[in-house]
Each structure stands twice: as structure tokens, then as C-alpha cells.
Design a protein around this motif. Structure first.
Motif, PDB file in Angstrom:
ATOM      1  N   MET A 427       0.838  -1.202   0.000  1.00  0.00           N
ATOM      2  CA  MET A 427       0.000   0.000   0.000  1.00  0.00           C
ATOM      3  C   MET A 427       0.870   1.247   0.000  1.00  0.00           C
ATOM      4  SD  MET A 427      -2.838  -1.162   2.850  1.00  0.00           S
ATOM      5  CE  MET A 427      -3.808   0.342   2.704  1.00  0.00           C
ATOM      6  N   THR A 428       0.415   2.268  -0.720  1.00  0.00           N
ATOM      7  CA  THR A 428       1.117   3.546  -0.656  1.00  0.00           C
ATOM      8  C   THR A 428       0.878   4.174   0.708  1.00  0.00           C
ATOM      9  OG1 THR A 428      -0.750   4.820  -1.500  1.00  0.00           O
ATOM     10  CG2 THR A 428       0.793   3.904  -3.130  1.00  0.00           C
ATOM     11  N   VAL A 429       1.715   5.146   1.056  1.00  0.00           N
ATOM     12  CA  VAL A 429       1.574   5.822   2.342  1.00  0.00           C
ATOM     13  C   VAL A 429       0.225   6.523   2.432  1.00  0.00           C
ATOM     14  CG1 VAL A 429       2.475   7.731   3.738  1.00  0.00           C
ATOM     15  CG2 VAL A 429       4.038   6.038   2.744  1.00  0.00           C
ATOM     16  N   GLY A 430      -0.220   7.115   1.331  1.00  0.00           N
ATOM     17  CA  GLY A 430      -1.526   7.769   1.332  1.00  0.00           C
ATOM     18  C   GLY A 430      -2.648   6.793   1.647  1.00  0.00           C
ATOM     19  N   ASN A 431      -2.597   5.592   1.060  1.00  0.00           N
ATOM     20  CA  ASN A 431      -3.623   4.584   1.343  1.00  0.00           C
ATOM     21  C   ASN A 431      -3.535   4.066   2.776  1.00  0.00           C
ATOM     22  OD1 ASN A 431      -4.677   4.717  -1.227  1.00  0.00           O
ATOM     23  ND2 ASN A 431      -3.371   3.083  -2.032  1.00  0.00           N
ATOM     24  N   ILE A 432      -2.306   3.957   3.302  1.00  0.00           N
ATOM     25  CA  ILE A 432      -2.125   3.508   4.685  1.00  0.00           C
ATOM     26  C   ILE A 432      -2.773   4.486   5.655  1.00  0.00           C
ATOM     27  CG2 ILE A 432      -0.384   3.215   6.496  1.00  0.00           C
ATOM     28  CD1 ILE A 432       1.446   1.978   4.346  1.00  0.00           C
ATOM     29  N   LEU A 433      -2.583   5.786   5.414  1.00  0.00           N
ATOM     30  CA  LEU A 433      -3.144   6.794   6.316  1.00  0.00           C
ATOM     31  C   LEU A 433      -4.652   6.955   6.121  1.00  0.00           C
ATOM     32  CD1 LEU A 433      -0.392   9.579   6.198  1.00  0.00           C
ATOM     33  CD2 LEU A 433      -0.606   7.642   7.749  1.00  0.00           C
ATOM     34  N   ALA A 434      -5.128   6.715   4.906  1.00  0.00           N
ATOM     35  CA  ALA A 434      -6.569   6.868   4.639  1.00  0.00           C
ATOM     36  C   ALA A 434      -7.373   5.651   5.082  1.00  0.00           C
ATOM     37  CB  ALA A 434      -6.790   7.124   3.151  1.00  0.00           C
ATOM     38  N   GLU A 435      -6.729   4.500   5.226  1.00  0.00           N
ATOM     39  CA  GLU A 435      -7.455   3.270   5.545  1.00  0.00           C
ATOM     40  C   GLU A 435      -8.287   3.380   6.827  1.00  0.00           C
ATOM     41  OE1 GLU A 435      -6.539  -1.508   5.574  1.00  0.00           O
ATOM     42  OE2 GLU A 435      -5.079  -0.167   6.481  1.00  0.00           O
ATOM     43  N   PRO A 436      -7.734   3.870   7.972  1.00  0.00           N
ATOM     44  CA  PRO A 436      -8.592   3.981   9.153  1.00  0.00           C
ATOM     45  C   PRO A 436      -9.761   4.940   8.959  1.00  0.00           C
ATOM     46  CG  PRO A 436      -6.314   4.614   9.657  1.00  0.00           C
ATOM     47  CD  PRO A 436      -6.363   4.249   8.226  1.00  0.00           C
ATOM     48  N   LEU A 437      -9.552   6.008   8.168  1.00  0.00           N
ATOM     49  CA  LEU A 437     -10.641   6.949   7.891  1.00  0.00           C
ATOM     50  C   LEU A 437     -11.723   6.276   7.058  1.00  0.00           C
ATOM     51  CD1 LEU A 437      -8.430  10.048   6.981  1.00  0.00           C
ATOM     52  CD2 LEU A 437      -9.575   9.614   9.160  1.00  0.00           C
ATOM     53  N   ASP A 438     -11.317   5.430   6.106  1.00  0.00           N
ATOM     54  CA  ASP A 438     -12.295   4.711   5.282  1.00  0.00           C
ATOM     55  C   ASP A 438     -13.082   3.701   6.124  1.00  0.00           C
ATOM     56  OD1 ASP A 438     -11.345   6.110   3.106  1.00  0.00           O
ATOM     57  OD2 ASP A 438      -9.970   4.523   2.465  1.00  0.00           O
ATOM     58  N   ILE A 439     -12.380   2.953   6.982  1.00  0.00           N
ATOM     59  CA  ILE A 439     -13.037   1.912   7.779  1.00  0.00           C
ATOM     60  C   ILE A 439     -14.090   2.518   8.704  1.00  0.00           C
ATOM     61  CG2 ILE A 439     -12.647   0.227   9.631  1.00  0.00           C
ATOM     62  CD1 ILE A 439      -9.946  -0.394   8.308  1.00  0.00           C
ATOM     63  N   HIS A 440     -13.759   3.654   9.295  1.00  0.00           N
ATOM     64  CA  HIS A 440     -14.680   4.278  10.253  1.00  0.00           C
ATOM     65  C   HIS A 440     -15.532   5.379   9.617  1.00  0.00           C
ATOM     66  CE1 HIS A 440     -13.203   2.258  13.914  1.00  0.00           C
ATOM     67  NE2 HIS A 440     -12.043   2.238  13.287  1.00  0.00           N
ATOM     68  N   ARG A 441     -15.458   5.464   8.277  1.00  0.00           N
ATOM     69  CA  ARG A 441     -16.318   6.371   7.520  1.00  0.00           C
ATOM     70  C   ARG A 441     -16.240   7.812   8.041  1.00  0.00           C
ATOM     71  NH1 ARG A 441     -18.770   1.640   8.297  1.00  0.00           N
ATOM     72  NH2 ARG A 441     -19.925   2.345  10.144  1.00  0.00           N
ATOM     73  N   ARG A 442     -15.003   8.304   8.152  1.00  0.00           N
ATOM     74  CA  ARG A 442     -14.792   9.663   8.616  1.00  0.00           C
ATOM     75  C   ARG A 442     -14.752  10.630   7.433  1.00  0.00           C
ATOM     76  NH1 ARG A 442     -12.348  10.294  13.686  1.00  0.00           N
ATOM     77  NH2 ARG A 442     -13.505   8.990  15.146  1.00  0.00           N
ATOM     78  N   GLY A 443     -15.710  11.544   7.341  1.00  0.00           N
ATOM     79  CA  GLY A 443     -15.693  12.592   6.338  1.00  0.00           C
ATOM     80  C   GLY A 443     -15.932  12.102   4.926  1.00  0.00           C
ATOM     81  N   SER A 444     -15.952  13.058   4.016  1.00  0.00           N
ATOM     82  CA  SER A 444     -16.098  12.762   2.593  1.00  0.00           C
ATOM     83  C   SER A 444     -14.735  12.408   2.004  1.00  0.00           C
ATOM     84  CB  SER A 444     -16.669  13.981   1.875  1.00  0.00           C
ATOM     85  OG  SER A 444     -15.737  15.059   1.932  1.00  0.00           O
ATOM     86  N   PRO A 445     -14.684  11.859   0.780  1.00  0.00           N
ATOM     87  CA  PRO A 445     -13.381  11.565   0.164  1.00  0.00           C
ATOM     88  C   PRO A 445     -12.465  12.783   0.107  1.00  0.00           C
ATOM     89  CG  PRO A 445     -15.122  10.469  -1.061  1.00  0.00           C
ATOM     90  CD  PRO A 445     -15.800  11.312  -0.029  1.00  0.00           C
ATOM     91  N   ALA A 446     -13.018  13.957  -0.175  1.00  0.00           N
ATOM     92  CA  ALA A 446     -12.195  15.174  -0.228  1.00  0.00           C
ATOM     93  C   ALA A 446     -11.644  15.497   1.156  1.00  0.00           C
ATOM     94  CB  ALA A 446     -13.015  16.338  -0.767  1.00  0.00           C
ATOM     95  N   GLN A 447     -12.462  15.338   2.192  1.00  0.00           N
ATOM     96  CA  GLN A 447     -12.002  15.601   3.549  1.00  0.00           C
ATOM     97  C   GLN A 447     -10.910  14.610   3.961  1.00  0.00           C
ATOM     98  OE1 GLN A 447     -15.941  15.471   5.413  1.00  0.00           O
ATOM     99  NE2 GLN A 447     -15.658  17.596   6.093  1.00  0.00           N
TER     100      GLN A 447
END
Length: 642
Positions: A427-447
Motif C-alpha cells: 500500500m502507498t503511504v496515502g492509502n495507509i493513512l486513509a485506511e482507518p478513515l475509510d473503515i470508520h467512515r470519517r468525512g467525505s473523500p475530499a475531507q
């Protein structure tokens, strides 16, 4: 650098250059380095990660990669009168193989990856004897068992038949030393021999190397980034920076009057004990603080400021927490004899106050990491309760499930010791940092993209890091990425598990300053697990000391540092190597194994099944585990009582 004096050296490296071909030009890992090792003396080769230390040691042994372009001279005075230029010998010829292992031994940095997992310790230690000495199998075993006993194993016959995974990190390092010196070499190269070992085991390994060096007349080239280790064992010091030797001299001269700015920067970045150790560390390269302020201002963060009160409130409370594990063979075999489970955490009661950094110290195997995993629900305790009090709700962490557990996961996070194995290489670093936000549905994709950008700026990496993979970053940068991942869900509590144990001093100072800044700006609470008491002294408000799964002493940082009572705590403090040649470790005390040292404790601190110890309140938040019938005046050291 001026040429070294023309004396009869055991090893003499002259104008060594090691370069690696790249698509555009060459990478010069070592650039004109010169150094020497005298017979019966220890020379320390010091520098940050990437300075060229390890490749210098590998090149001396003829183990550098085949694609490396090497020039210069490496003169080794073997048993013959004339020195041998090791660079003139065929890369894998008979002559270099006779010298490697037979006359030059090497201790590698990570013994777990250096030992074969498929062969026993005895098989691997005796291999050097089979290659370099004409001995029968029985004679080889006898000599191996003698050497294993010499490096500190109480049952060398048993260790001979064990596999590397059955030994602890310190034991594997002892076995590696035995393998390096089994053939009686005249030169020993030790590449970071004590990295990531706890302070008491490190002191034992340093005492062992010093003893072998004096007994066998070894010349030792010790490669390390730990200036405390250098000050305690080295006779001469060579400092490398970007492949060049920038300073060299005797240990006393190097520490008394460092002249090169790089060396002064390394010394300033070392955390020390006492009140001086509370001053902000000065790394060679500081991480900008603007990114942290940007992170704090983002709406997705919900960290609350500390609440001022006369009595700070406990964020997490542990009561009678116990965790046991079956021995390895008992956990899977139907036929193994029944054994009592080993208690990794034994009846622990502890409060972690909101907004504080609680340091947790102890040797390897004391139960520190197990306790940290219990606090993030990576494990379940056998007995006891763990209460999380956020102020607006109270959660029993051992009973939480469903939505309550999901909410708890966002409030409690962990930074792991090894960022290489804890970050996905796919995984890229961006995907690693975004993964917890995706799992817990934090904010919109832009956020989420803005949050990832803010996290990268907070740890001192730009937006360009988001598209890169973990392997393209240095160890310190990977650890910063691990910190950013832990911050992604705006937690209130973070377990920091040995987060700087394997980093060089300047990068360590960067990470420690970053963690302090994050705690201040985001109002975080830390459990900071470490075996390095100088690091804990810098980070912690209170310190808890763990021994064999039990808490033996808890107190505010200053009391632990200046007036510790329990003999185990005092032994840990005495084993911390100080970067000052005038304050060397007590090598005699370091030679005593932990099992024997325990027998020397005062009677008040010894425990038996019939008479277990209890935490006794000495006042001022100072708790010490001892026999409740003991007289305090007989057990408290004079300086502690004052």
C-alpha cells in the motif's frame, strides 16, 4: 583527514571507497575513509544510519555486494609477518574464506535473521570449527559447549541442541558472539551488537565483549550509533558522516573536546538522566512544527483540552489484570506434560491519568508489550477489568463489543516498535493513512484527502510522500508514518511501544520531540513503553517499573530518577550507559546474571508463593512492591529517605 600514524596496526583501512552503480551516476557509500584497529584495543565506528558504517565493516570482511566498486586498501596483519591487503584477494576465494571466520570474526546486528531457523545453535556455532579447524564431532561439541558457557549460558549442553527461535534476543546475541570467537580470531567486528536490547542485557553484552577482548587479546571494531556504548567500551573513536571520516581520536579527547559540528550535534541529541535530560533535545534536523498546528485546527480532530483540577482524573484504570500464556509446546501438543501457564501480566493495578505520559520500563520479557496490547484490545485479559473513562461515558474495555468497540478503537491507538513489519508493503503511504478513515467512515473523500495531507505535514513529510511505498523511506521516516497512522482517528490515548529503540540518536531525538509536540498540541495521553530510562526520563511525567509481569515501583519521574527504592529499579538505572568516559558502567555488576542478582536483594523485596509482595504507599504518589511486614527504614536507600 590527516593520514594515521604508520604503526603496526592489526587492521588498517586506507582511503577506502565503496560505490554502487545507479541509473544516473554512482552512490558513494564510503568516500575515502581511513581508520585503524590496534591489537588488544577497541575502536568504535560511529555515525547515523546511512553514514557508511556497516558497509565499511562488510567490505573489510569481503562481504560487500558484488556490484559494489571498491578501491583503497584494507591491510590486515595476520599470523604472517607481512600485512595482507584483503581487497586484493578473490571475492570468494580460498584465502579470504580462511581469514573470514578463522582470523576475523563478525557479530551481525540482527541475530534472528543471521541464524538459520532450520539448524540448531550448536550446529551453526560448530560450523566455523568444521571449516577452519581439524576437530572430531565430539571435540567440536566440547569446544562449542565450553564457549557457550563462557558467553554466559548456564546450561550450554541444553542450548547446543536448541533452535534460535527458542532463545530471547539477548541470548541469541550471546550465541552470535560465541560463533564469532569460537575459532580464536585476532580481530572481531561487532555491528550494532546491542541495538534494541534492554539496558541490563546491553550491559551484560558489553561486559562480555570487554572480557573476551582482554582474555583473548582481540582487536575489536565496534560499529554503533550509541554514544553511551562508545564512552563505556571504546579506546579510540572514528566518526563517519555521509561516507567520510570527519573526526577520529581517543575516546577521552572525542568526548572532552568534539570539534566537528556533526559530532557535537550527535552528542547534543543524546537523552540523559536527571533534570538536564528534561531539556528539549536538539536533533541535527528538526521537524517543522507548523504541520502539527494545521492538524490541530482541522475539524475532524476531536481531542479535548486537559481539564484543570486539583486531582487529575484517570483516563484508564486497570484493576487486578492478569494475562497468562501456555509454553510453546503445551499450546499445541496433546501429549506434552501439563504445565502451569506463565503469567506475562500478574495482578496489575494501575491508573493512567488524562493528559499525562506514563513511562513503562523493564527488561525484555517483563510483560510491558503484553500490557500495552491489553490496553488497545489486541488481547483479552484472563481476569480483571480495564475501564476507559472519557468524561462523558465509561467503558469496560474487556466487555466492549459492536458499536461500542468500534467507538473505542477510534479513541485508543498503538504505535508499534517495528514500522517495517507494521506497514503494508503493498500500500502507498496515502492509502495507509486513509485506511482507518475509510473503515470508520470519517468525512467525505475530499475531507479524507485533506486529512492525509495534514497528517503528512504534521510528521514533516510533504504531499509527495502519499504516492510512495514504505520501502522507499528511511527507518525514522517509516516510524513517523506509523505515528501519523495512529493519529488519523484523533485518539485520546496512544500506546507507544519501543518506538525509538532501533533508531540512531539524531532520528530518535526527532521522533521524541515530535511525540512531545503532538501531546501538547492535541492533548494526548501516552503509555510510553521503553527499556531506555534516559528516553523515559525525557518523555514521562510518571514512571512504572515492571518485573516478571508485576509492577514493582510507581512514582513521579523525579522520584524514580533521584530516589528509587526497589533494587530492580536501581539496577536498571545503574545499567544506563552515559555518554561520558568519566562515568563508565559498573562492569563487575553487569557480569552478574539477573537470576543471581535477585538473590542479592534485601529480604524485604524477595517474594515467595507463601509470602507475596504488595504495593506499599510511601507518600507523594510513590508505590513500591515489598513484603508488607518489612520495616521501611531497613529497605529505603539513604538518598531516597532524604
Amino acid at each position: 583527514m590527516d593520514k594515521l600514524p604508520n604503526t603496526r596496526d592489526l587492521l588498517r583501512v586506507e582511503e577506502l571507497n565503496v560505490a554502487f552503480p545507479l541509473l544516473k551516476g554512482e552512490l558513494h557509500a564510503v568516500n575515502g575513509a581511513s581508520l585503524r584497529v590496534l591489537p588488544g584495543r577497541i575502536t568504535a565506528l560511529v555515525g547515523e544510519s546511512g553514514s557508511g558504517k556497516s558497509i565499511t565493516g562488510l567490505t573489510i570482511m569481503g562481504l560487500q555486494p558484488r556490484i559494489a566498486r571498491v578501491t583503497g586498501r584494507v591491510l590486515f596483519h595476520s599470523s604472517e609477518d607481512a600485512p595482507v591487503n584483503l581487497l586484493d584477494l578473490p571475492h570468494d576465494g580460498k584465502q579470504i574464506r580462511a581469514i573470514r571466520g578463522g582470523q576475523i570474526g563478525m557479530i551481525f546486528q540482527e541475530p534472528m535473521t543471521s541464524f538459520s531457523p532450520l539448524h540448531t545453535i550448536g550446529n551453526q556455532v560448530s560450523e566455523a570449527l568444521r571449516l577452519h579447524r581439524l576437530l572430531s564431532a565430539r571435540e567440536a561439541r566440547e569446544r562449542c559447549e565450553t564457549m557457550l558457557g563462557r558467553v554466559g549460558f548456564s546450561r550450554p549442553d541444553r542450548v547446543f541442541d536448541m533452535y534460535p527461535f527458542e532463545l530471547s534476543g539477548g541470548m541469541r546475541q550471546r550465541a552470535m558472539i560465541a560463533m564469532a570467537v569460537i575459532c580464536g580470531p585476532s580481530l572481531l567486528i561487532a555491528d550494532e551488537p546491542t541495538t534494541a536490547l534492554d539496558v541490563t542485557i546491553q550491559a551484560q553484552i558489553l561486559a562480555l565483549i570487554r572480557d573476551l577482548q582482554e582474555e583473548l587479546g582481540l582487536g575489536v571494531l565496534m560499529i554503533t550509533h550509541d554514544l553511551g556504548v562508545v564512552a563505556n567500551v571504546a579506546d579510540e573513536v572514528v566518526v563517519m558522516h555521509h561516507g567520510r571520516v570527519v573526526e577520529a581520536g581517543t575516546t577521552e579527547a572525542i568526548f572532552r573536546d568534539p570539534t566537528h559540528p556533526y559530532l557535537r550535534g550527535l552528542i547534543n541529541a543524546v537523552p540523559v538522566l536527571g533534570e538536564k535530560g528534561r531539556e528539549r533535545l536538539r536533533p541535527l534536523r528538526e521537524i517543522p512544527a507548523e504541520g502539527i498546528q494545521e492538524l490541530a485546527s482541522m475539524g475532524l480532530l476531536h481531542a479535548e483540552p486537559r481539564r484543570s483540577s486539583l486531582r487529575p482524573r484517570a483516563l484508564i484504570s486497570l484493576r487486578n489484570v492478569t494475562k497468562s500464556f501456555l509454553p510453546r509446546h503445551e499450546s499445541w501438543s496433546f501429549f506434552a506434560p501439563k504445565q502451569t501457564p506463565a503469567r506475562a501480566v500478574d495482578d496489575v493495578c494501575l491508573d493512567i491519568l488524562r493528559g499525562e505520559c506514563l513511562g513503562l520500563v523493564g527488561e525484555s520479557g517483563s510483560g510491558k508489550t503484553t500490557l500495552g496490547k491489553l490496553l488497545v484490545r489486541a488481547m483479552q485479559p484472563d481476569t480483571g477489568s480495564i475501564i476507559f473513562d472519557s468524561g462523558d461515558s465509561v467503558i469496560d474495555m474487556t466487555e466492549a463489543d459492536g458499536a461500542e468497540l468500534d467507538a473505542l478503537r477510534t479513541r485508543v491507538q498503538m504505535i508499534f516498535q517495528d514500522p517495517v513489519s507494521s506497514l503494508s508493503p503493498r500500500m502507498t503511504v496515502g492509502n495507509i493513512l486513509a485506511e482507518p478513515l475509510d473503515i470508520h467512515r470519517r468525512g467525505s473523500p475530499a475531507q479524507r484527502r485533506r486529512m492525509v495531507s495534514a497528517l503528512l505535514h504534521a510528521i514533516g513529510l510533504g504531499d509527495g510522500a502519499a504516492t510512495r511505498f514504505p520501502h522507499s523511506f528511511s527507518g525514522g521516516q517509516r516510524q513517523r508514518i506509523g505515528i501519523a497512522r495512529a493519529l488519523a482517528l484523533a485518539p485520546e490515548f496512544i500506546v507507544c511501544d519501543e518506538v525509538v529503540s532501533a533508531l540512531d540518536v539524531s532520528v530518535q531525538a526527532q521522533i521524541l520531540n515530535l511525540l512531545k509536540d503532538l501531546q501538547r498540541e492535541l492533548h494526548l495521553t501516552y503509555l510510553f513503553i521503553s527499556h531506555d530510562l534516559a528516553v523515559v526520563n525525557y518523555m514521562a511525567d510518571r514512571i512504572a517499573v515492571m518485573w516478571r509481569g508485576r509492577l514493582v515501583e510507581i512514582a513521579p519521574r523525579r522520584i524514580i530518577m533521584e530516589a528509587a527504592v526497589h533494587p530492580y529499579t536501581r539496577a536498571l538505572l545503574a545499567a544506563v550507559p552515559v555518554p561520558d568516559p568519566g562515568r563508565r558502567l559498573d562492569i563487575l555488576a553487569a557480569r552478574i546474571p539477573a537470576e543471581q542478582a535477585e538473590l542479592l536483594w534485601p529480604d524485604a523485596f524477595r517474594e515467595t508463593p507463601d509470602q507475596p509482595g504488595h504495593l506499599i504507599d510511601l507518600g507523594g504518589g510513590h508505590l513500591v512492591r515489598m513484603n508488607p511486614t518489612a520495616r521501611l527504614a531497613d529497605t529505603i536507600p539513604r538518598e531516597a529517605a532524604g
